[in-house]
Design a protein around this motif. Structure first.
Motif, short mmCIF file in Angstrom:
data_model
loop_
_atom_site.label_atom_id
_atom_site.label_comp_id
_atom_site.label_asym_id
_atom_site.label_seq_id
_atom_site.Cartn_x
_atom_site.Cartn_y
_atom_site.Cartn_z
N VAL A 1 0.88 -1.17 0.00
CA VAL A 1 0.00 0.00 0.00
C VAL A 1 0.91 1.21 0.00
N PHE A 2 0.89 1.98 -1.09
CA PHE A 2 1.86 3.06 -1.25
C PHE A 2 1.41 4.35 -0.57
N THR A 3 1.13 4.22 0.71
CA THR A 3 0.99 5.36 1.57
C THR A 3 2.40 5.80 1.97
N LEU A 4 2.49 6.83 2.78
CA LEU A 4 3.79 7.24 3.30
C LEU A 4 3.67 7.34 4.81
N PRO A 5 4.22 6.37 5.54
CA PRO A 5 5.09 5.29 5.08
C PRO A 5 4.32 4.18 4.37
N THR A 6 5.06 3.37 3.63
CA THR A 6 4.48 2.26 2.88
C THR A 6 4.20 1.08 3.81
N LEU A 7 3.08 0.42 3.55
CA LEU A 7 2.72 -0.82 4.25
C LEU A 7 2.83 -1.96 3.25
#
Length: 446
Positions: free
Chosen positions: A342-348
């Protein structure tokens, strides 16, 4: 026109099948109702990651501000979009050149079945021994008053300007990724999700860290709220939501439907071809062949299979379908390790089973986990969110690995290789890693 193989859909699954079959001498045709390339390349993973790349720079600079970095930087949305659009615009021609080189006949249009082995594409009626459905998925339709007012993920990736206020409906990876991107682009972001937690299919303990990071970013996360209506207002939109605690209305400039995706099988007249399907997709056997019509195969997001709706899985299934068409049913997809991010910041990032899934099968296991923002790789970039959870069996084999933090999407590939290569915890600990590197941390995670 008579073919050996007709492929409906030109995403990664369809592209893999069409090119492999043609190169083996089968007379092959492909069609797509949209420009060739598919969701991932044109309106999904690839353009999204270009935009996320800019957000990563903003995030990294903000975390280092005052400890070596000075001054403000910001995303110029128009310039970023122009760069993304230039990248995407070149893809269809490149895909067509690949088909031309492989000897694939190309059609442009939606396909609908006329019988068990014939399809109509506009004025053309095509017949084939084998027909492959690789049409991918589309955003789910919101069955609420004003459900047609929100834009979808494709629209978001083509926004000419980033609104001051954006509300996302849904708590899956699309909502979370786009919310993190928009927030770092300067928008005030709200997420409304009916579940108790976002990203329900991921490891719950790791998702908790993402929830904290999301809220610390200033994103308003409303959990266990159902969106019941969307209305157009003079200043934008009003999103009405309800829960066991009552009702609320959120005023916003833009609403994004990120409530999920469903197989894109509309208007294909599957009944005429005796193709069994459900809301999850085409019903197939272990060879990705239709359970009701042996002339039909399916791959990718259009399939009700065991694979996740991920581009690498679509490619995996594409290779399996091509092999089964060329040589007869002999290849089944191996879903043993399916890393996802999951390319949130930070990545999961995750691979293998969650703890809940391990418990459900009744297998004995051990867990090693922790929040490790005090480790060197987090401290050197002033990252406050870095955590992991690794599950292994009594023999030391990895059952699942889950990480949130910098470059988690790269680290998870190492765990995927460990699962595929049947490396044990001891093997991973005894590896010699380049240092300092993110990958060197995995020896301490097992």
């Amino acid at each position: 026109m008579k073919y050996d193989v007709i492929v409906i859909g030109s995403g990664m699954a369809g592209m893999t099948i069409a090119n492999k079959c043609a190169k083996k001498g089968l007379k092959t045709a492909v069609t797509d109702s949209r420009p060739y390339g598919g969701t991932c390349a044109l309106r999904g993973c690839d353009p999204k990651k270009i935009l996320v790349g800019a957000a990563e720079i903003i995030d990294r600079a903000n975390k280092m501000k005052g400890i070596g970095i000075q001054g403000d930087i910001f995303i110029n949305w128009q310039d970023l979009m122009a760069y993304k659009n230039d990248f995407v615009a070149k893809i269809p021609k490149g895909v067509e050149k690949g088909y031309e080189k492989a000897g694939v006949d190309m059609y442009h249009g939606a396909a609908s079945f006329e019988s068990e082995n014939t399809v109509r594409i506009g004025k053309d009626l095509l017949e084939a021994d084998k027909i492959v459905i690789a049409t991918g998925a589309r955003p789910v339709t919101l069955d609420i008053p004003g459900g047609d007012l929100p834009i979808d993920s494709t629209d978001f990736l083509n926004l000419e300007e980033l609104p001051k206020e954006i509300t996302f409906i849904g708590g899956g990876y699309i909502a979370m990724e786009f919310a993190h991107l928009a927030a770092r682009g300067g928008s005030k972001v709200t997420i409304i999700h009916r579940g108790k937690t976002p990203l329900e299919n991921f490891e719950a303990d790791i998702v908790k860290h993402l929830v904290n990071a999301t809220e610390e970013l200033g994103i308003d996360l409303h959990l266990e709220w159902d969106v019941v209506a969307v209305e157009k207002t003079d200043n934008g939109h009003a999103v009405k939501a309800a829960s066991k605690n009552g009702e609320k209305t959120i005023q916003t400039d833009l609403v994004v439907n990120a409530a999920g995706r469903v197989p894109e099988l509309d208007d294909m007249n599957l009944e005429k071809a005796n193709i069994s399907y459900s809301k999850k997709g085409i019903q197939v056997n272990e060879y990705l062949q239709s359970e009701s019509n042996p002339s039909i195969y399916a791959a990718g997001d259009a399939v009700a299979s065991k694979g996740l709706n991920l581009t690498p899985v679509a490619v995996l299934e594409g290779h399996a379908v091509a092999a089964n068409i060329i040589r007869g049913n002999s290849k089944t997809p191996d879903y043993t390790e399916m890393p996802s991010a999951v390319f949130t910041l930070p990545t999961l990032a995750s691979v293998g089973m969650t703890e809940k899934q391990v418990k459900e099968i009744g297998k004995e296991y051990r867990v090693k986990d922790g929040s490790v923002s005090n480790w060197y790789n987090a401290k050197r970039i002033n990252e406050s969110t870095y955590a992991y959870k690794v599950l292994s069996d009594n023999e030391g084999y990895i059952l699942g690995a889950h990480i949130i933090g910098p470059h988690a999407e790269e680290m998870i590939n190492l765990f995927a290789m460990a699962i595929r290569g049947k490396l044990t915890v001891s093997d991973i600990r005894n590896m010699v890693y380049a240092y300092p590197s993110m990958g060197s941390d995995i020896g301490s995670m097992v």
